[in-house]
Design a protein around this motif. Sequence first.
Motif, short mmCIF file in Angstrom:
data_model
loop_
_atom_site.label_atom_id
_atom_site.label_comp_id
_atom_site.label_asym_id
_atom_site.label_seq_id
_atom_site.Cartn_x
_atom_site.Cartn_y
_atom_site.Cartn_z
N LEU A 1 41.03 44.32 54.37
CA LEU A 1 40.38 43.02 54.13
C LEU A 1 40.58 42.74 52.64
CD1 LEU A 1 38.53 40.59 54.47
CD2 LEU A 1 36.56 42.13 54.42
N ARG A 2 41.45 41.78 52.33
CA ARG A 2 41.80 41.51 50.93
C ARG A 2 41.01 40.29 50.45
NH1 ARG A 2 47.06 42.79 53.23
NH2 ARG A 2 47.49 44.95 52.66
N VAL A 3 40.26 40.50 49.36
CA VAL A 3 39.36 39.46 48.86
C VAL A 3 39.62 39.22 47.38
CG1 VAL A 3 36.93 38.86 48.46
CG2 VAL A 3 37.56 40.15 50.51
N LEU A 4 39.70 37.95 47.00
CA LEU A 4 39.79 37.56 45.59
C LEU A 4 38.57 36.73 45.25
CD1 LEU A 4 41.36 37.27 42.91
CD2 LEU A 4 42.49 35.26 43.89
N ASP A 5 37.77 37.20 44.29
CA ASP A 5 36.58 36.48 43.83
C ASP A 5 36.94 35.79 42.52
OD1 ASP A 5 34.11 35.64 42.90
OD2 ASP A 5 33.06 37.48 43.47
N VAL A 6 36.99 34.46 42.56
CA VAL A 6 37.37 33.69 41.37
C VAL A 6 36.08 33.23 40.69
CG1 VAL A 6 38.71 31.75 40.48
CG2 VAL A 6 39.41 32.89 42.61
N CYS A 7 35.84 33.75 39.49
CA CYS A 7 34.63 33.50 38.72
C CYS A 7 33.48 34.34 39.28
CB CYS A 7 34.27 32.02 38.67
SG CYS A 7 35.53 31.07 37.80
#
Length: 323
Positions: free
Chosen positions: A70-76
């Motif tokens: 499960l690939r997650v990118l949290d921007v800010c």
Amino acid sequence: MNLSGYVADPGGRQHPLGALTSLCTSDGSLSLHSSCFDEAFHSSAGALAEAKAKFVAPAQVRRFRSGTPLRVLDVCVGLGYNSAALMAELPLQGAPDLQWWGLELDPRPLTLALQHQGFSTLWPAHVLQRLEALRDHGHWTDASCGAGGRMLWGDARTQLKQLPKGLGMDLILMDAFSPGRCPQLWSEEFLAALAAQLAQGGRLLTYSRAAAVRASLRRAGLELRSLLPAPGQRQEWSSGTLAERQAATSPLAKHGPGWQSLSLMEEEHLNTRAAIAYRDPTGQDTALLIHQRRQAEQQACHWESTSSWQRRWAPFTRPQAGT
Ligand SMILES: C[S@@+](CC[C@H](N)C(=O)[O-])C[C@H]1O[C@@H](n2cnc3c(N)ncnc32)[C@H](O)[C@@H]1O
């Protein structure tokens, strides 16, 4: 303890966010206000409630099975609510292998949050340990299951380029300050770069319902849905946007937990001057320059004015629909 108005970091004036002031939101969760952006980090209705309603519910993390990534990118990343709430939603046993990346300019919000007793008690121990590892070392790993995370500190526009291409994000949590305050992170170019990181079936979630943001996401090839205000939230016409890179084999449902198709009113919003994009061709422009460029484009175009659209759709629209 009532934290409202407490200047958490009075010496912060040399930082890009300026001084940070603590706020207590309506659900009792901690938020911050940045003096330079002159904006709070969360809606006054509740930082935790916002993370759950706008990011966790429409992410539907229970779709991801044990043993799959499960690939997650949290921007800010800020105080870390969105990722912490997402991690807390994953089952302890049989969770997918979380591979996480975070983009954030300023380490102070996460540090201040972790110093706050009420914030720390919100999270299970393993989530708190990950947040502490990100603060202290910029990364965390969970050797038992191959899960791990890495923080990329700095301007998200440059740090995004450090991510390997084609990672195929399943989720992007996009939580920059509003387009009015931080157009750099809502530009056509930056949103297209985020969209390019999405896997087939990957979702970008944001609290923004701004026409410029939605139009840029659509031009980046994403399928749009409108997030509905959660029960107890102010009943406005939308509380954000879900944008998915559709997989040919499983098209995104028209309705889901907390979302629905864009209404005719929202579609028409995308044909108004409010939908003119924020442009930042070099990825280095200031907010002022990006706004000036957009205003010039709005004045030169023959699209319907946003105020005329608002009048046509009264009483459904409100003045904060975005210009
Ligand atoms: C609305 S707050 C994010 C709230 C956060 N998601 C949370 O749950 O606490 C916006 C964040 O964007 C960060 N930020 C502002 N400009 C940035 C930039 N150019 N690159 C990366 N982060 C930025 C700020 O430091 C702030 O933490």
